[in-house]
Motif scaffolding. Sequence first.
Motif, PDB file in Angstrom:
ATOM      1  N   UNK A   1       0.977  -0.778   0.583  1.00  0.00           N
ATOM      2  CA  UNK A   1       0.083   0.422  -0.432  1.00  0.00           C
ATOM      3  C   UNK A   1       0.794   0.907   0.230  1.00  0.00           C
ATOM      4  N   UNK A   2       0.415   2.242  -1.116  1.00  0.00           N
ATOM      5  CA  UNK A   2      -0.969   2.280  -1.170  1.00  0.00           C
ATOM      6  C   UNK A   2      -0.716   1.783  -2.561  1.00  0.00           C
ATOM      7  N   UNK A   3       0.282   1.467  -3.468  1.00  0.00           N
ATOM      8  CA  UNK A   3       0.829   0.599  -4.646  1.00  0.00           C
ATOM      9  C   UNK A   3      -0.914  -0.415  -5.068  1.00  0.00           C
ATOM     10  N   UNK A   4      -1.369  -1.380  -3.808  1.00  0.00           N
ATOM     11  CA  UNK A   4      -2.263  -2.180  -4.547  1.00  0.00           C
ATOM     12  C   UNK A   4      -3.456  -1.093  -4.846  1.00  0.00           C
ATOM     13  N   UNK A   5      -4.014  -0.091  -5.061  1.00  0.00           N
ATOM     14  CA  UNK A   5      -5.015   0.905  -4.771  1.00  0.00           C
ATOM     15  C   UNK A   5      -4.674   1.498  -6.634  1.00  0.00           C
ATOM     16  N   UNK A   6      -3.362   1.901  -6.559  1.00  0.00           N
ATOM     17  CA  UNK A   6      -2.963   2.366  -7.519  1.00  0.00           C
ATOM     18  C   UNK A   6      -3.138   1.109  -9.091  1.00  0.00           C
ATOM     19  N   UNK A   7      -2.350   0.109  -8.372  1.00  0.00           N
ATOM     20  CA  UNK A   7      -1.594  -0.897  -9.371  1.00  0.00           C
ATOM     21  C   UNK A   7      -3.000  -1.686 -10.740  1.00  0.00           C
ATOM     22  N   UNK A   8      -4.443  -1.324 -10.104  1.00  0.00           N
ATOM     23  CA  UNK A   8      -5.717  -1.493 -11.520  1.00  0.00           C
ATOM     24  C   UNK A   8      -5.752  -0.210 -12.167  1.00  0.00           C
ATOM     25  N   UNK A   9      -5.396   0.382 -11.834  1.00  0.00           N
ATOM     26  CA  UNK A   9      -5.043   1.703 -12.753  1.00  0.00           C
ATOM     27  C   UNK A   9      -4.246   1.908 -14.208  1.00  0.00           C
ATOM     28  N   UNK A  10      -3.207   0.930 -13.870  1.00  0.00           N
ATOM     29  CA  UNK A  10      -2.368   1.643 -14.368  1.00  0.00           C
ATOM     30  C   UNK A  10      -2.167   0.376 -16.115  1.00  0.00           C
ATOM     31  N   UNK A  11      -1.750   1.253 -17.224  1.00  0.00           N
ATOM     32  CA  UNK A  11      -1.624   0.490 -18.682  1.00  0.00           C
ATOM     33  C   UNK A  11      -1.181   1.127 -19.038  1.00  0.00           C
ATOM     34  N   UNK A  12      -0.689  -0.035 -19.737  1.00  0.00           N
ATOM     35  CA  UNK A  12       0.110   0.345 -21.467  1.00  0.00           C
ATOM     36  C   UNK A  12       0.039   1.243 -22.521  1.00  0.00           C
ATOM     37  N   UNK A  13       0.979   2.340 -22.580  1.00  0.00           N
ATOM     38  CA  UNK A  13       0.502   3.413 -23.915  1.00  0.00           C
ATOM     39  C   UNK A  13       1.516   3.115 -25.199  1.00  0.00           C
ATOM     40  N   UNK A  14       0.866   3.152 -26.100  1.00  0.00           N
ATOM     41  CA  UNK A  14       2.133   2.713 -27.415  1.00  0.00           C
ATOM     42  C   UNK A  14       1.230   4.260 -28.083  1.00  0.00           C
ATOM     43  N   UNK A  15       1.887   4.733 -28.643  1.00  0.00           N
ATOM     44  CA  UNK A  15       1.942   5.510 -29.844  1.00  0.00           C
ATOM     45  C   UNK A  15       2.199   6.141 -30.483  1.00  0.00           C
ATOM     46  N   UNK A  16       2.434   6.459 -31.726  1.00  0.00           N
ATOM     47  CA  UNK A  16       2.846   5.702 -33.320  1.00  0.00           C
ATOM     48  C   UNK A  16       2.657   7.040 -33.954  1.00  0.00           C
TER      49      UNK A  16
END
Length: 291
Positions: free
Chosen positions: A234-249
């Motif tokens: 914590x508090x990483x357990x609360x933030x973890x579901x919001x993490x995404x991978x962003x690809x920019x082309x």
Amino acid sequence: MSIETKMREAFPASQGMLAVRTVLPQGPADGSLRSGDIVVSIDKQPVIDFVGFEARADSAIGADLRVGVWRGDKAYETCVRVQDMDAITPHRYIEVGGGVVNSLSYQVARSYGIPAAGVYVASSGHVLSSAGAWRGTVIQTVGSTPTPDLDSFARAFAVLSEGSRVPVRFFTLEQPHRQKVAIMSVDTHWHALRMATRDMHTGSWIYGDLPPPTPARAIEPQTAAVGRLPPSLAPGDAVWPSVVLVDFHCPYLVDGMKDTQFSGPGFVIDKSRGLVVCDRDTVPIGLGDVH
């Protein structure tokens, strides 16, 4: 009397004879001639140099020649079709996603010992580079459609959907026996999809638009299941579901940009509005597509 003796008597001032160096796979001589064969005659007429060989071949384009060869310690005669060089020299190309593809030329195929067939990537551009199909690769399939030539490549693109992600099968010229499969992003809205055909009389290129991919479908919200972190983080357990991978082309390599593809983490800050925040190393400019 041996063939060597006969050729020496027929051409006393000449030294050496013509030998087959390579045979192009799936070419007109494949299965008829072998590397190392010594050419002794064409249509029953002795031949010893390139001048005589070329004169007979040029006068029989599209026809069959009877080629006499000496292989090992035996003489053979085989039939070989004289192929038109213009027919296997690229005179069309397709511009797709800022890249260029054309039919694999005889010259390139001969250099790498592969058949003179397939769609060659002359410039990867925005779309093909998303799959890692860089310059010097040969496209074999787009989606589930084989692409042995430019026309089939154009038809394969026409049935795709804009914004979709499809598998592409290809190989590199350096490793023709190692096939690769990667996912390509179909983003053709930045560039025209068209074919250029060379006018053999004027040397000009005549352009024509090709059917584009079908319009993109509306993006529907999707829910993904992610593993949970232990409470000790914590508090990483609360933030973890919001993490995404962003690809920019980025469709164009503009001044100040070191690359056209970037990838990094992002954080969902408003799922109802689809808002994701990330750093400028992941999305450095506003010109491009975010996946």
